[in-house]
Structure formats: C-alpha cells, structure tokens
Design an enzyme around this catalytic site. Sequence first.
Site, PDB file in Angstrom:
ATOM      1  N   SER A 136      11.070   6.368  10.277  1.00 39.09           N
ATOM      2  CA  SER A 136      11.483   6.762   8.931  1.00 39.09           C
ATOM      3  C   SER A 136      10.506   6.253   7.882  1.00 39.09           C
ATOM      4  O   SER A 136       9.904   5.175   8.035  1.00 39.09           O
ATOM      5  CB  SER A 136      12.878   6.182   8.686  1.00 39.09           C
ATOM      6  OG  SER A 136      13.119   6.004   7.323  1.00 39.09           O
ATOM      7  N   TYR A 161      18.597  -0.544   7.965  1.00 36.40           N
ATOM      8  CA  TYR A 161      18.178   0.732   8.563  1.00 36.40           C
ATOM      9  C   TYR A 161      16.666   0.731   8.782  1.00 36.40           C
ATOM     10  O   TYR A 161      16.183   1.032   9.873  1.00 36.40           O
ATOM     11  CB  TYR A 161      18.592   1.896   7.651  1.00 36.40           C
ATOM     12  CG  TYR A 161      18.024   3.230   8.082  1.00 36.40           C
ATOM     13  CD1 TYR A 161      18.419   3.818   9.274  1.00 36.40           C
ATOM     14  CD2 TYR A 161      17.080   3.899   7.298  1.00 36.40           C
ATOM     15  CE1 TYR A 161      17.887   5.043   9.687  1.00 36.40           C
ATOM     16  CE2 TYR A 161      16.554   5.123   7.692  1.00 36.40           C
ATOM     17  CZ  TYR A 161      16.960   5.683   8.886  1.00 36.40           C
ATOM     18  OH  TYR A 161      16.428   6.888   9.285  1.00 36.40           O
TER      19      TYR A 161
HETATM   20  N1  LIG Z   1      17.206  13.576   7.869  1.00 43.58           N
HETATM   21  C1  LIG Z   1      16.286  12.786   7.333  1.00 43.58           C
HETATM   22  O1  LIG Z   1      15.911  12.950   6.168  1.00 43.58           O
HETATM   23  C2  LIG Z   1      15.669  11.672   8.127  1.00 43.58           C
HETATM   24  C3  LIG Z   1      14.671  10.896   7.505  1.00 43.58           C
HETATM   25  C4  LIG Z   1      14.085   9.855   8.235  1.00 43.58           C
HETATM   26  C5  LIG Z   1      14.471   9.623   9.544  1.00 43.58           C
HETATM   27  N2  LIG Z   1      15.443  10.389  10.108  1.00 43.58           N
HETATM   28  C6  LIG Z   1      15.831  10.099  11.485  1.00 43.58           C
HETATM   29  O2  LIG Z   1      15.808  11.318  12.217  1.00 43.58           O
HETATM   30  C7  LIG Z   1      16.830  11.293  13.224  1.00 43.58           C
HETATM   31  C8  LIG Z   1      17.726  12.512  13.098  1.00 43.58           C
HETATM   32  O3  LIG Z   1      18.301  12.498  11.796  1.00 43.58           O
HETATM   33  P1  LIG Z   1      19.352  13.583  11.312  1.00 43.58           P
HETATM   34  O4  LIG Z   1      19.130  13.766   9.865  1.00 43.58           O
HETATM   35  O5  LIG Z   1      19.339  14.745  12.212  1.00 43.58           O
HETATM   36  O6  LIG Z   1      20.702  12.748  11.489  1.00 43.58           O
HETATM   37  P2  LIG Z   1      22.137  13.180  12.071  1.00 43.58           P
HETATM   38  O7  LIG Z   1      23.037  12.033  11.763  1.00 43.58           O
HETATM   39  O8  LIG Z   1      22.512  14.522  11.572  1.00 43.58           O
HETATM   40  O9  LIG Z   1      21.866  13.279  13.631  1.00 43.58           O
HETATM   41  C9  LIG Z   1      21.963  12.188  14.505  1.00 43.58           C
HETATM   42  C10 LIG Z   1      22.848  12.596  15.682  1.00 43.58           C
HETATM   43  O10 LIG Z   1      22.849  11.520  16.613  1.00 43.58           O
HETATM   44  C11 LIG Z   1      24.163  11.316  17.074  1.00 43.58           C
HETATM   45  N3  LIG Z   1      24.290   9.888  17.398  1.00 43.58           N
HETATM   46  C12 LIG Z   1      24.228   8.854  16.527  1.00 43.58           C
HETATM   47  N4  LIG Z   1      24.409   7.701  17.169  1.00 43.58           N
HETATM   48  C13 LIG Z   1      24.572   8.010  18.479  1.00 43.58           C
HETATM   49  C14 LIG Z   1      24.822   7.237  19.648  1.00 43.58           C
HETATM   50  N5  LIG Z   1      24.944   5.917  19.578  1.00 43.58           N
HETATM   51  N6  LIG Z   1      24.943   7.868  20.844  1.00 43.58           N
HETATM   52  C15 LIG Z   1      24.834   9.236  20.905  1.00 43.58           C
HETATM   53  N7  LIG Z   1      24.623  10.014  19.826  1.00 43.58           N
HETATM   54  C16 LIG Z   1      24.497   9.406  18.634  1.00 43.58           C
HETATM   55  C17 LIG Z   1      25.074  11.730  15.934  1.00 43.58           C
HETATM   56  O11 LIG Z   1      26.362  12.159  16.369  1.00 43.58           O
HETATM   57  C18 LIG Z   1      24.292  12.851  15.277  1.00 43.58           C
HETATM   58  O12 LIG Z   1      24.726  14.122  15.724  1.00 43.58           O
HETATM   59  C19 LIG Z   1      17.532   9.959  13.070  1.00 43.58           C
HETATM   60  O13 LIG Z   1      16.957   9.050  13.968  1.00 43.58           O
HETATM   61  C20 LIG Z   1      17.223   9.560  11.637  1.00 43.58           C
HETATM   62  O14 LIG Z   1      17.264   8.156  11.471  1.00 43.58           O
HETATM   63  C21 LIG Z   1      16.045  11.408   9.434  1.00 43.58           C
END
Ligand SMILES: NC(=O)c1ccc[n+]([C@@H]2O[C@H](COP(=O)([O-])OP(=O)(O)OC[C@H]3O[C@@H](n4cnc5c(N)ncnc54)[C@H](O)[C@@H]3O)[C@@H](O)[C@H]2O)c1
Length: 329
Positions: A136, A161
């Site tokens: 991130s 985080y």
């Molecule tokens: N969306 C953004 O802007 C952004 C920015 C920086 C980093 N990220 C990273 O990208 C990744 C995806 O983000 P996103 O926006 O799709 O988030 P999201 O929360 O929509 O997707 C994450 C998914 O992982 C599942 N999950 C979480 N913990 C879990 C566990 N312990 N076991 C099994 N499943 C689990 C959740 O149910 C969810 O469906 C994450 O790692 C997030 O930290 C996202």
Amino acid sequence: MTGTESACRRVLVTGAAGFIGYHLARRLLHEGLEVFGFDNFNDFYPVRLKRDRHAQLEPQAGYRWLGAELADRSALAEVFRSFEPDCVVHLAAQANVRHSLVDPYTFQRSNIEGFLNVLECCRHAARRPRLLYASSSSVYGARAQQPFSEAQRTDTPISLYAATKRANELMAHAYSQLYGIQAIGVRLFTVYGPWGRPDMAYWLFAEALRQGRPITLFNRGEMRRDFTYVDDAVEGLFRCVRAGGLGRYEIFNLGSGRAEPLTALVALLARELGVAQPALELRPLPDGDVEETCASIDRLRAAVGYEPVTTLDTGVPRFAAWFKEYQGL
Ligand SMILES: NC(=O)c1ccc[n+]([C@@H]2O[C@H](COP(=O)([O-])OP(=O)(O)OC[C@H]3O[C@@H](n4cnc5c(N)ncnc54)[C@H](O)[C@@H]3O)[C@@H](O)[C@H]2O)c1
C-alpha cells in the site's frame, strides 16, 4: 505467449470476493487462465456486496473457489495442494487505515498471520508459485517526498495498517532469500471504480450526496490523492502475473501518477449524482492519515510497460453510473 511472458496458467486469487480481487479474477478468466478464489466473506462491509460480486465469478468456466479464512492453515494448504497454482495473487487483507486504530487485532490476524500462512504455503508447494501481493501507498508514511518512489525510506509508518503492509514486504524479502520464492509487492494507491468499497471516501461521499447529508472532508479539504481507476490497477497486476524477466524480489508502485484534490472528486460526484451545491463538513486530519499521496510509476512502467489510461473525470462518472444502478436510483 511471447518470449517476455511467463507461462502462468493457474492463479490463486485471495480476496476474490473483494473489490480488486473480483475485478482481477474476471480479467484472468477472460484471458483464459484458470482461477481459484479464496475469501472468508467477512462483514467488515456489507457481505451482500461481496456475494453479488462473487456470484458473477462462480458460474464461469475455469473458476473454482473456497470460502475460508487465511488463518486456517490446513484449508489454505489444501488449496495449494489440490490447485497447484503457478501464481498466487494475494489480495485478502484487512484494509482501511482508520479501522486499524479501532480494531488492531484483526490486522494482526489477517495481515500478519494470514500473510505468513501464504508464505509458508508457497515455501512448501511442490512447484513454488510466483507470489504477487498487495502492499500500500501508506507504507510511505507522512514524511516521504512527492511523488513517492520505491527508493525512498519506508520505516516510519503512521498507522498499524501501514506497518502490517511494510511488514509483509519484509517477510516476503526474507522468504525470497531463504527459499527462492519470487515475491512481487505492489503498492496500490487509492483504487476506485464500479463494485468498489463502501468504507472508502468516494463511496462515503456518494452515499452522503444520495442521502442529502454533508460530506465530511478531512484536513479541512486540503487533501490530495493518487486515485487509480480499478481497470488500470488490474492491468498493472495482470502484467505482473504474466511478465517474464522480473527479479526474485520486486517492489512496485501502482498508481495513476497524478495527485488530485479531494475537492475535485467531490465536484465530479456531485455533478454525476445531480447535487448542485454539496454541503461540506470540514474536519482536521485524523491520526494515521496523510495529506497527499502521489505515485512515481516509472519502475512499473519500465518493468512491465504499465501505463494508466483512466483519469478521474472519466473514472468517476463510471463509478457513479454503477453506484446509481446498484442502489436502484
Ligand atoms: N482499494 C485500495 O484502494 C487499496 C489501496 C492499497 C492497498 N490495497 C490492498 O489491496 C488488497 C485488496 O483490497 P480491496 O480494496 O479489494 O479490499 P476488499 O476489502 O474489498 O477485499 C479484501 C477481501 O479479502 C477478504 N479477506 C479479508 N481478510 C481475510 C482473511 N483473513 N481470510 C480470507 N479472506 C479475507 C475480504 O472478505 C475481502 O473480500 C488489500 O490487501 C488492500 O490492503 C487496496
């Protein structure tokens, strides 16, 4: 396949019911790859949205999945054993900077213990897969120079985080050195778009506009973000799945390369949702948050030819159109 692409055919996507995981899984299936989705469908935000996304993946040829928890080592190990992925895209995590101040142990469990389990499964796999994992922009903390480049120091996180995401990069480094696992960390910058996340600013703003409530703007509106349209994020990830010639340990920024004021996002959303004069509630910068993010994308461009194509004034109307339809407006 060209000489510059890897032979990757079977991709395990963790977090496949999540925002980015769903879009990536769709793209991979569209490209004819086999995909295994892994997600625990937790209720951090409405489970219905995760189910609705996932319902579109389930009937597709080449898609298999398991609803399970990353901390469940035997469930994860069984997926590795039966599916034998040649690439793992690890997106499942507990996200949201502010939530990490409220519920820190979920971050420890999903982002540290869960990540270790993924690393251990890669280590013990009969054929070691490439590991691509989501880091991130928050790892840059509050003191980095704009634009953020991968060469800058990232040892001053200001939220748990961010600390867990930086820890993932360090854990991946250790495993790549110890066990030869190819580990590619992608630092994502504020991804937005259709089927997005209800806990993120663009959705919260849209929801406030829809309900005629004021929009809460932190740092009194003086915030800038590198907003990445989800198709661009997926394109960058897809290129990392397929690219040959990557090193054993890589870190890449994945953003749009532009910092946009949050007020520009508000103006676009208000126009699309038909609100002439949105009411604003100005608040100070919360703990853990930073005023500005902007990605230098030169490394990813040079490595895989990544080029973002969707600007905010194209991407926000697409999000708003989907938002209205999904909410039945
Ligand atoms: N969306 C953004 O802007 C952004 C920015 C920086 C980093 N990220 C990273 O990208 C990744 C995806 O983000 P996103 O926006 O799709 O988030 P999201 O929360 O929509 O997707 C994450 C998914 O992982 C599942 N999950 C979480 N913990 C879990 C566990 N312990 N076991 C099994 N499943 C689990 C959740 O149910 C969810 O469906 C994450 O790692 C997030 O930290 C996202």
